[in-house]
Design an enzyme around this catalytic site. Structure first.
Site, PDB file in Angstrom:
ATOM      1  N   TYR A  56       0.829  -1.208   0.000  1.00 41.41           N
ATOM      2  CA  TYR A  56       0.000   0.000   0.000  1.00 41.41           C
ATOM      3  C   TYR A  56       0.862   1.257   0.000  1.00 41.41           C
ATOM      4  O   TYR A  56       0.602   2.210  -0.742  1.00 41.41           O
ATOM      5  CB  TYR A  56      -0.913  -0.011   1.223  1.00 41.41           C
ATOM      6  N   SER A 139      -3.412  15.042   8.064  1.00 43.50           N
ATOM      7  CA  SER A 139      -4.459  14.603   7.144  1.00 43.50           C
ATOM      8  C   SER A 139      -5.794  14.506   7.861  1.00 43.50           C
ATOM      9  O   SER A 139      -5.860  14.200   9.057  1.00 43.50           O
ATOM     10  CB  SER A 139      -4.085  13.227   6.566  1.00 43.50           C
ATOM     11  N   GLN A 162      -5.217  19.112   6.036  1.00 42.40           N
ATOM     12  CA  GLN A 162      -5.579  18.723   4.677  1.00 42.40           C
ATOM     13  C   GLN A 162      -6.977  18.119   4.650  1.00 42.40           C
ATOM     14  O   GLN A 162      -7.343  17.320   5.511  1.00 42.40           O
ATOM     15  CB  GLN A 162      -4.551  17.716   4.141  1.00 42.40           C
ATOM     16  N   TYR A 164     -10.269  16.553   1.893  1.00 45.58           N
ATOM     17  CA  TYR A 164     -10.566  15.957   0.590  1.00 45.58           C
ATOM     18  C   TYR A 164     -11.826  16.575  -0.011  1.00 45.58           C
ATOM     19  O   TYR A 164     -12.558  17.300   0.665  1.00 45.58           O
ATOM     20  CB  TYR A 164     -10.768  14.444   0.731  1.00 45.58           C
ATOM     21  N   THR A 190      -7.148  18.725  -1.172  1.00 49.54           N
ATOM     22  CA  THR A 190      -6.628  17.759  -2.142  1.00 49.54           C
ATOM     23  C   THR A 190      -7.668  17.544  -3.225  1.00 49.54           C
ATOM     24  O   THR A 190      -8.777  17.070  -2.945  1.00 49.54           O
ATOM     25  CB  THR A 190      -6.295  16.421  -1.457  1.00 49.54           C
ATOM     26  N   ARG A 199      -4.965   0.596  -7.680  1.00 51.71           N
ATOM     27  CA  ARG A 199      -3.680   0.165  -7.120  1.00 51.71           C
ATOM     28  C   ARG A 199      -3.658  -1.356  -7.056  1.00 51.71           C
ATOM     29  O   ARG A 199      -4.180  -1.979  -6.135  1.00 51.71           O
ATOM     30  CB  ARG A 199      -3.475   0.812  -5.753  1.00 51.71           C
ATOM     31  N   LYS A 283      -4.073  21.374  -3.507  1.00 54.87           N
ATOM     32  CA  LYS A 283      -3.074  20.315  -3.704  1.00 54.87           C
ATOM     33  C   LYS A 283      -3.528  19.359  -4.796  1.00 54.87           C
ATOM     34  O   LYS A 283      -4.613  18.779  -4.722  1.00 54.87           O
ATOM     35  CB  LYS A 283      -2.861  19.561  -2.395  1.00 54.87           C
ATOM     36  N   HIS A 307      -0.429  13.230  -6.666  1.00 56.74           N
ATOM     37  CA  HIS A 307      -0.761  12.271  -5.617  1.00 56.74           C
ATOM     38  C   HIS A 307       0.264  11.137  -5.553  1.00 56.74           C
ATOM     39  O   HIS A 307      -0.067   9.985  -5.268  1.00 56.74           O
ATOM     40  CB  HIS A 307      -2.166  11.696  -5.830  1.00 56.74           C
ATOM     41  N   ILE A 341      10.526  12.814  -4.835  1.00 56.87           N
ATOM     42  CA  ILE A 341      11.699  13.281  -4.095  1.00 56.87           C
ATOM     43  C   ILE A 341      12.379  12.103  -3.396  1.00 56.87           C
ATOM     44  O   ILE A 341      11.760  11.404  -2.593  1.00 56.87           O
ATOM     45  CB  ILE A 341      11.308  14.343  -3.050  1.00 56.87           C
ATOM     46  N   GLY A 361       6.552  12.580   0.829  1.00 55.64           N
ATOM     47  CA  GLY A 361       5.560  11.632   1.319  1.00 55.64           C
ATOM     48  C   GLY A 361       6.171  10.285   1.617  1.00 55.64           C
ATOM     49  O   GLY A 361       6.448   9.935   2.767  1.00 55.64           O
TER      50      GLY A 361
END
Length: 431
Positions: A56, A139, A162, A164, A190, A199, A283, A307, A341, A361
Site C-alpha cells: 500500500y 491529514s 488537509q 478531501y 486535495t 492500485r 493540492k 498524488h 523526491i 511523502g
C-alpha cells in the site's frame, strides 16, 4: 469473525511489551543504523512491514508508470555548478512557507493512517517537524487527534490541515472547526482524489484495514514480527478527526461514500470562504490553467502534485510541469512541489525551478515504517544533509539565492539508460 482486538488480547499483550518489543525490533534498529539514503530506508521499511502494508505504501496506479516518471525526471536535469563561491557549512536553509519562518525548505506531506505503518504514527512526524522546525501537516484521515498533536507542537509552530473533496459539507465544516480550534493555521484541499486510483498491488495482496486474518495474511504477519507485535499489543487505531468510535476498518466504506466526483470549482470556492484565518492551498495541480483558476477561487498557494503517482497513471512528472505553473502564476504566488523526491539534489532542483517549498511523502513513511520516530528523524537528517551538500557544491549559500539563480543552474538533458540506475533502483525493485 472475532478478532484478537475484539477479544481484548491487546490488553494482555501490552503488559509484556516492555520486554518483547525491544527484542522483536532488534533487526529493525540494526537496519536503520546502517541506512545511508532514502533507498536504504525503503528496504528497511519493506523488511519490517506486513507485506500488504508495504504494498500500500510503495505502490502507485495501474502500471506505476507515473511513480517511475516522477523519479526519473530528476535525472534529466543537470546541475551546472558555480565554483569558488566562498561558502561556509552549514548553509542557511531557512525560508518562509505558508507565511511562517522555517529552518528547512522541505516538510512532511499529509498522509492518511500513519499508525498502519508504526504505532508512533503521526506523533512521530510531529516530533520530527518540531526538531527540524518544519511545517507539520495533518491529514483529515489521520489516526492521531489534533489535541494529541498539540501536546507535541506549540501553538506558534506552522501547521497545515488537509481535506478531501467530500460530499458532506457538514463533515467538512466539522473537521475544519476541529482544525481551527487546534490552532492550525493553513488549510489544503486535495483535488486529485475525487476518484479512487487503481492500485493493483493492493488487490494482489488482499489489502484490508485491519488485516482480514486470512491464511495469507497470517503467514505474512509471522514474517513481520515487529510490525505484528506493534499491531496486536496496541488498541485498534481509528481515524481520530472523523469519529473516534469508528474503527479503521470502516475507512473503505466511508471513503467510497464520501468521494465526490461532482465536486466543482464552485465547491472549492465555498471551501475557501469557510477558511478565513490563514493560507489556503490547493493540492493536486498539474496544469497552468488550473493554477490560475485556483487563484481566482481564493486559494493563496498552488501545490503541484499528482498524488505521488497513485491516481491517474501516465500523468506527467511534477518536476516537468513545475516551471510552466510558476510562469503562469507569476513570481509572487507561493508554489509547493511534491512527487518523486528521493535526494537532497531533487529538493534543490525543485526550488531552483520555481518551488517555494517541497513536500515529501513516501520518504518519511519509509522511515516511519522502518523504525517509528527515530526512522522519521533519520529521513529528515538524510535529506537535510544532502540538500546542504548539494547547495554547497552548486554554489548557492541560501534558499533565496537558489531561487534567484536556479534557472541558470539547472539545465535539461536527454535521458539515457545510465540515468535510471543507482540507489533509486534497488534489488527490491523501483522505489
Amino acid at each position: 469473525m472475532l478478532t484478537p482486538h475484539d477479544l481484548k488480547i491487546h490488553k494482555l499483550l501490552r503488559l509484556f511489551s516492555p520486554l518483547v518489543r525491544p527484542i522483536v525490533n532488534i533487526p529493525a534498529r540494526r537496519r536503520l543504523r546502517k541506512a545511508v539514503n532514502i533507498a536504504d530506508l525503503r528496504l528497511c521499511a519493506e523488511s519490517r512491514l506486513h507485506k500488504m502494508c508495504f504494498g500500500y505504501l510503495d505502490s502507485g496506479g495501474d502500471d506505476e508508470i507515473t511513480i517511475r516518471r516522477n523519479k526519473d525526471a530528476y535525472t534529466q536535469l543537470e546541475m551546472h555548478f558555480k565554483v569558488l563561491s566562498g561558502l561556509s557549512p552549514p548553509l542557511d536553509l531557512s525560508t518562509t512557507i505558508f507565511g511562517s519562518k522555517v529552518d528547512i525548505p522541505f516538510f512532511a506531506s499529509p498522509t492518511a493512517g500513519n499508525k498502519m505503518f508504526h504505532m508512533d504514527g503521526e506523533s512521530a512526524v510531529a516530533t520530527a517537524s518540531k526538531v527540524n522546525n518544519s511545517v507539520y501537516c495533518l491529514s483529515s484521515l489521520a489516526t492521531t487527534s489534533v489535541d494529541d498533536i498539540a501536546k507535541i507542537l506549540t501553538p506558534e509552530h506552522p501547521k497545515l490541515f488537509q481535506v478531501y473533496v467530500w460530499k458532506d459539507r457538514d463533515i467538512l465544516r466539522d473537521i475544519l472547526g476541529k482544525a481551527k480550534a487546534g490552532g492550525i493555521q493553513t488549510m489544503a484541499l486535495t483535488v486529485d482524489f475525487s476518484w479512487y486510483g487503481n492500485r493493483e498491488r493492493d488487490i494482489r495482496n488482499n489489502f484490508t484495514i485491519p488485516p482480514s486474518y486470512s491464511l495469507q495474511q497470517c503467514i505474512e504477519a509471522i514474517k513481520a514480527p515487529a510490525w505484528t507485535w506493534d499491531f496486536l499489543s496496541n488498541p485498534p487505531y481509528n481515524y481520530a478527526l472523523l469519529d473516534k468510535d469508528v474503527p479503521a476498518d470502516s475507512l473503505a466504506s466511508f471513503v467510497n461514500s464520501q468521494l465526490y466526483p461532482q465536486f466543482s470549482w464552485e465547491d472549492a470556492k465555498w471551501l475557501c470562504e469557510e477558511w478565513t484565518h490563514g493560507p489556503k492551498a490547493i493540492k493536486g495541480i498539474c496544469r497552468p490553467e488550473d493554477a490560475v483558476k485556483a487563484l481566482e477561487c481564493g486559494f493563496t498557494t498552488i501545490w503541484v502534485s499528482n498524488h505521488g503517482g497513485r491516481q491517474l497513471d501516465t500523468s506527467p512528472a511534477t518536476i516537468d510541469v513545475l516551471p510552466a505553473i510558476r510562469k503562469a502564476v507569476g513570481p509572487n504566488v507561493e508554489v509547493i512541489h511534491d512527487g518523486g523526491i528521493q535526494r537532497g539534489t531533487d529538493i534543490a532542483k525543485a526550488i531552483a525551478l520555481g518551488a517555494d517549498g517541497v513536500a515529501i511523502g513516501k520518504p518519511y513513511l519509509y522511515g516511519l515504517a522502518a523504525g517509528g520516530t527515530p526512522g522519521v528523524l533519520r529521513t529528515f537528517d538524510i535529506l537535510r544533509i544532502e540538500l546542504d551538500r548539494a547547495m554547497g557544491l552548486l554554489g548557492c549559500g541560501t534558499i533565496e539565492e537558489l531561487k534567484k539563480e536556479g534557472p541558470e543552474l539547472i539545465k535539461r538533458r536527454e535521458m539515457s539508460l545510465r540515468d535510471c540506475q543507482g540507489a533509486r533502483y534497488s534489488k527490491a525493485g523501483m522505489i
